[in-house]
Design a protein around this motif. Sequence first.
Motif, PDB file in Angstrom:
ATOM      1  N   CYS A 257       0.840  -1.209   0.000  1.00 42.11           N
ATOM      2  CA  CYS A 257       0.000   0.000   0.000  1.00 42.11           C
ATOM      3  C   CYS A 257       0.873   1.257   0.000  1.00 42.11           C
ATOM      4  CB  CYS A 257      -0.928   0.011   1.208  1.00 42.11           C
ATOM      5  SG  CYS A 257      -1.962  -1.456   1.387  1.00 42.11           S
ATOM      6  N   PRO A 258       1.586   1.514  -1.082  1.00 45.10           N
ATOM      7  CA  PRO A 258       2.473   2.686  -1.117  1.00 45.10           C
ATOM      8  C   PRO A 258       1.719   4.001  -0.964  1.00 45.10           C
ATOM      9  CG  PRO A 258       2.221   1.717  -3.303  1.00 45.10           C
ATOM     10  CD  PRO A 258       1.618   0.756  -2.348  1.00 45.10           C
ATOM     11  N   ASN A 259       0.460   4.050  -1.395  1.00 48.94           N
ATOM     12  CA  ASN A 259      -0.314   5.287  -1.260  1.00 48.94           C
ATOM     13  C   ASN A 259      -0.581   5.622   0.200  1.00 48.94           C
ATOM     14  OD1 ASN A 259      -1.948   2.898  -1.352  1.00 48.94           O
ATOM     15  ND2 ASN A 259      -3.772   4.193  -1.391  1.00 48.94           N
ATOM     16  N   VAL A 260      -0.768   4.583   1.030  1.00 50.91           N
ATOM     17  CA  VAL A 260      -0.960   4.816   2.458  1.00 50.91           C
ATOM     18  C   VAL A 260       0.320   5.346   3.079  1.00 50.91           C
ATOM     19  CG1 VAL A 260      -1.489   3.728   4.669  1.00 50.91           C
ATOM     20  CG2 VAL A 260      -2.743   3.053   2.615  1.00 50.91           C
ATOM     21  N   LEU A 261       1.455   4.833   2.619  1.00 54.35           N
ATOM     22  CA  LEU A 261       2.743   5.311   3.125  1.00 54.35           C
ATOM     23  C   LEU A 261       2.924   6.785   2.805  1.00 54.35           C
ATOM     24  CD1 LEU A 261       5.401   4.590   4.510  1.00 54.35           C
ATOM     25  CD2 LEU A 261       6.324   3.989   2.259  1.00 54.35           C
ATOM     26  N   GLU A 262       2.491   7.192   1.615  1.00 52.64           N
ATOM     27  CA  GLU A 262       2.579   8.602   1.234  1.00 52.64           C
ATOM     28  C   GLU A 262       1.710   9.456   2.154  1.00 52.64           C
ATOM     29  OE1 GLU A 262       1.546   8.925  -2.848  1.00 52.64           O
ATOM     30  OE2 GLU A 262       3.270   7.771  -3.579  1.00 52.64           O
ATOM     31  N   GLU A 263       0.529   8.948   2.500  1.00 53.90           N
ATOM     32  CA  GLU A 263      -0.346   9.678   3.417  1.00 53.90           C
ATOM     33  C   GLU A 263       0.323   9.862   4.777  1.00 53.90           C
ATOM     34  OE1 GLU A 263      -4.309   8.090   3.731  1.00 53.90           O
ATOM     35  OE2 GLU A 263      -4.378   7.581   1.609  1.00 53.90           O
ATOM     36  N   LEU A 264       0.981   8.805   5.252  1.00 57.17           N
ATOM     37  CA  LEU A 264       1.658   8.875   6.549  1.00 57.17           C
ATOM     38  C   LEU A 264       2.803   9.871   6.516  1.00 57.17           C
ATOM     39  CD1 LEU A 264       1.762   5.089   7.600  1.00 57.17           C
ATOM     40  CD2 LEU A 264       0.349   6.901   8.569  1.00 57.17           C
ATOM     41  N   LEU A 265       3.580   9.848   5.436  1.00 65.90           N
ATOM     42  CA  LEU A 265       4.713  10.783   5.324  1.00 65.90           C
ATOM     43  C   LEU A 265       4.229  12.224   5.271  1.00 65.90           C
ATOM     44  CD1 LEU A 265       6.989   8.867   2.773  1.00 65.90           C
ATOM     45  CD2 LEU A 265       7.331   9.131   5.246  1.00 65.90           C
ATOM     46  N   ALA A 266       3.127  12.435   4.561  1.00 62.76           N
ATOM     47  CA  ALA A 266       2.586  13.795   4.480  1.00 62.76           C
ATOM     48  C   ALA A 266       2.065  14.250   5.835  1.00 62.76           C
ATOM     49  CB  ALA A 266       1.458  13.834   3.461  1.00 62.76           C
TER      50      ALA A 266
END
Length: 224
Positions: free
Chosen positions: A211-220
């Motif tokens: 789930c790379p999109n979830v990782l992006e959400e977390l980083l943001a």
Amino acid sequence: MFIHRRSQLEGSAAYLRDDCIRIRCDVVVSAKEIISTADVPPPDVGLDILQLLWDGEGSDVSFEVASETFRAHRYILAARSPVFMAELYGPMKETTETCVRIHDMEARVFKLLLHFVYTDWLPEMDEGVIVVMSQHLLVAADRYGLERLKLNCEHNLCCRINTSTVASTLALAEQHGCQGLKKACVQFLKSSRNLKAAMATDGFEHLTTSCPNVLEELLAMVAP
């Protein structure tokens, strides 16, 4: 008519005849004041139907899961699950088969799934396995369209989020459309301390690849 003086009563032939008086009383008893002596036990129809499952009486279909075989009743499965309805009564190959093979599922998970289908509740589980079993059951519930079971699993997982399980639970929530569970996981990871501990787990590695999109959400979310 209300009479509060004796003189009124003695002077009225309408009420006093031959030194006698007739009094009419209307008594109203509230249903709330009636105390029942009969103890009504809780509903047990679920237990009766569950016994029908375990005895196999009248079963007309069986399922092979891993190395175990489970006998069941088509009409109950179809009534509870739209997927079972399509598989057992629709134009699919399982319609004419008496034995259905289920892949990618543990026998103990399917057994709990059947328990819920027949009773609408889950049995007690040991605290040490409830997270893992809830994760597997959530996947199974989503697979067979059992929304109430899915929500039940979400609740169990939301109540047990910690640094060792949050990453795998978040990935599961994203993959199976569990927005409430996803929100709970993200809220937990808003703490930099929790996020740092979660990043050291194998579950976080799985989250980054699946789930790379979830990782992006977390980083943001944690970015300054």
